[in-house]
Each structure stands twice: as C-alpha cells, then as structure tokens.
Design a protein around this motif. Structure first.
Motif, PDB file in Angstrom:
ATOM      1  N   LEU A  91       0.811  -1.216   0.000  1.00 25.25           N
ATOM      2  CA  LEU A  91       0.000   0.000   0.000  1.00 25.25           C
ATOM      3  C   LEU A  91       0.845   1.268   0.000  1.00 25.25           C
ATOM      4  CD1 LEU A  91      -2.908  -1.068   2.362  1.00 25.25           C
ATOM      5  CD2 LEU A  91      -2.809  -1.108  -0.140  1.00 25.25           C
ATOM      6  N   ASP A  92       2.149   1.113   0.231  1.00 25.03           N
ATOM      7  CA  ASP A  92       3.070   2.250   0.091  1.00 25.03           C
ATOM      8  C   ASP A  92       3.514   2.263  -1.371  1.00 25.03           C
ATOM      9  OD1 ASP A  92       5.215   4.023  -0.007  1.00 25.03           O
ATOM     10  OD2 ASP A  92       5.963   3.439   1.971  1.00 25.03           O
ATOM     11  N   TRP A  93       2.742   2.948  -2.222  1.00 22.35           N
ATOM     12  CA  TRP A  93       2.961   2.916  -3.664  1.00 22.35           C
ATOM     13  C   TRP A  93       4.292   3.526  -4.070  1.00 22.35           C
ATOM     14  CZ3 TRP A  93      -2.438   5.070  -3.169  1.00 22.35           C
ATOM     15  CH2 TRP A  93      -3.359   4.019  -3.047  1.00 22.35           C
ATOM     16  N   ASN A  94       4.778   4.498  -3.305  1.00 23.02           N
ATOM     17  CA  ASN A  94       6.094   5.071  -3.595  1.00 23.02           C
ATOM     18  C   ASN A  94       7.191   4.036  -3.368  1.00 23.02           C
ATOM     19  OD1 ASN A  94       5.074   7.590  -4.306  1.00 23.02           O
ATOM     20  ND2 ASN A  94       5.217   8.373  -2.229  1.00 23.02           N
ATOM     21  N   ARG A  95       7.122   3.338  -2.234  1.00 22.44           N
ATOM     22  CA  ARG A  95       8.114   2.308  -1.938  1.00 22.44           C
ATOM     23  C   ARG A  95       8.073   1.214  -3.000  1.00 22.44           C
ATOM     24  NH1 ARG A  95       7.429  -0.204   3.705  1.00 22.44           N
ATOM     25  NH2 ARG A  95       5.510  -0.936   2.750  1.00 22.44           N
ATOM     26  N   LEU A  96       6.855   0.831  -3.418  1.00 28.24           N
ATOM     27  CA  LEU A  96       6.718  -0.192  -4.446  1.00 28.24           C
ATOM     28  C   LEU A  96       7.431   0.240  -5.729  1.00 28.24           C
ATOM     29  CD1 LEU A  96       5.509  -2.845  -5.472  1.00 28.24           C
ATOM     30  CD2 LEU A  96       3.404  -1.573  -6.000  1.00 28.24           C
ATOM     31  N   ALA A  97       7.173   1.446  -6.178  1.00 26.27           N
ATOM     32  CA  ALA A  97       7.809   1.943  -7.409  1.00 26.27           C
ATOM     33  C   ALA A  97       9.329   2.033  -7.259  1.00 26.27           C
ATOM     34  CB  ALA A  97       7.228   3.294  -7.794  1.00 26.27           C
ATOM     35  N   ILE A  98       9.790   2.501  -6.119  1.00 25.72           N
ATOM     36  CA  ILE A  98      11.238   2.619  -5.875  1.00 25.72           C
ATOM     37  C   ILE A  98      11.885   1.244  -5.891  1.00 25.72           C
ATOM     38  CG2 ILE A  98      12.942   3.202  -4.095  1.00 25.72           C
ATOM     39  CD1 ILE A  98      10.999   5.612  -3.407  1.00 25.72           C
ATOM     40  N   ASN A  99      11.244   0.254  -5.247  1.00 21.73           N
ATOM     41  CA  ASN A  99      11.790  -1.112  -5.239  1.00 21.73           C
ATOM     42  C   ASN A  99      11.822  -1.705  -6.644  1.00 21.73           C
ATOM     43  OD1 ASN A  99      12.278  -1.135  -2.502  1.00 21.73           O
ATOM     44  ND2 ASN A  99      10.420  -2.243  -1.970  1.00 21.73           N
ATOM     45  N   ILE A 100      10.771  -1.489  -7.420  1.00 24.14           N
ATOM     46  CA  ILE A 100      10.743  -1.994  -8.796  1.00 24.14           C
ATOM     47  C   ILE A 100      11.876  -1.366  -9.597  1.00 24.14           C
ATOM     48  CG2 ILE A 100       9.441  -1.962 -10.966  1.00 24.14           C
ATOM     49  CD1 ILE A 100       6.878  -2.068  -9.148  1.00 24.14           C
ATOM     50  N   ASP A 101      11.983  -0.052  -9.523  1.00 22.80           N
ATOM     51  CA  ASP A 101      13.030   0.654 -10.266  1.00 22.80           C
ATOM     52  C   ASP A 101      14.413   0.153  -9.867  1.00 22.80           C
ATOM     53  OD1 ASP A 101      13.950   2.880 -12.034  1.00 22.80           O
ATOM     54  OD2 ASP A 101      14.778   3.603 -10.125  1.00 22.80           O
TER      55      ASP A 101
END
Length: 114
Positions: free
Chosen positions: A80-90
């Motif tokens: 649910l922390d969409w910023n963390r999700l995007a950062i981890n993917i990147d």
C-alpha cells in the motif's frame, strides 16, 4: 529504461511514479484491453515487447512455467506504500541487462529474482 505493461490490479500511483523515473509504462486499461485473462495479458506484453507488472503473483508464476519465453514478469507483493513499491521496482529492474524470460519478485523490502 524498461518497457512495461501494468496489469489491471497494479496501483496507478506506482505506474505514475515509475514514469517519472523514465520507464516506458502503459496500463492494460490504457490499451483498451481491460478485463482480458492473465494469459492474454502476457501474450499482449510479448507482442508489445514489454514486461508485465503485476501483484497477481501466483497466476503469473504459473504462466511463467507454461510459457517461459516471455518478455519478463515483475511480480510484486501488494504494498500500500505505492512510492516504496515503485522505488523497489526501479531499483531491481535498473540492475538487469534484460528482463526477457525472467520472473522478478519485488517484496516490500529487498527484492529477489527467480
């Protein structure tokens, strides 16, 4: 940067952030193909030369076993922390020379490859 296709359940906010990181990402909704089956999502991604972004991990792990010659699957833990999700993917995909044929797991914390 990576060419990505976000499946229907993938968080839109993470998509938007990944775009700011320079990734070429489209959503299945933007293609007009919302509602298609997971195997059709994977087929469309292959046709478009894009890796699939999904939180539907189990189904795409099964699809990888059936059709391992895909353009990449990035299977994310629902975060649910969409910023963390995007950062981890990147962080994970930026270290990969190619995503072809790979399944990459992205967890809430450190990410791993299969």
């Amino acid at each position: 940067m990576a060419r990505l296709l976000a499946d229907e359940q993938f968080p839109r906010k993470s998509v938007e952030l990944l775009r700011t990181f320079g990734h070429d990402i489209i959503t299945i909704q933007e293609t007009g193909k919302a509602g298609i089956s997971d195997d059709m999502v994977l087929e469309f991604a292959i046709l478009e030369n894009r890796a699939v972004l999904t939180i539907n991990r189990r189904d795409f792990f099964k699809l990888h076993k059936i059709k391992p010659d895909h353009t990449g699957i990035i299977a994310c833990k629902n975060d649910l922390d969409w910023n963390r999700l995007a950062i981890n993917i990147d962080a994970v995909i930026s270290t990969e020379s190619t995503l072809i044929g790979k399944v990459i797991r992205v967890n809430r914390f450190p990410s791993t490859r299969l």
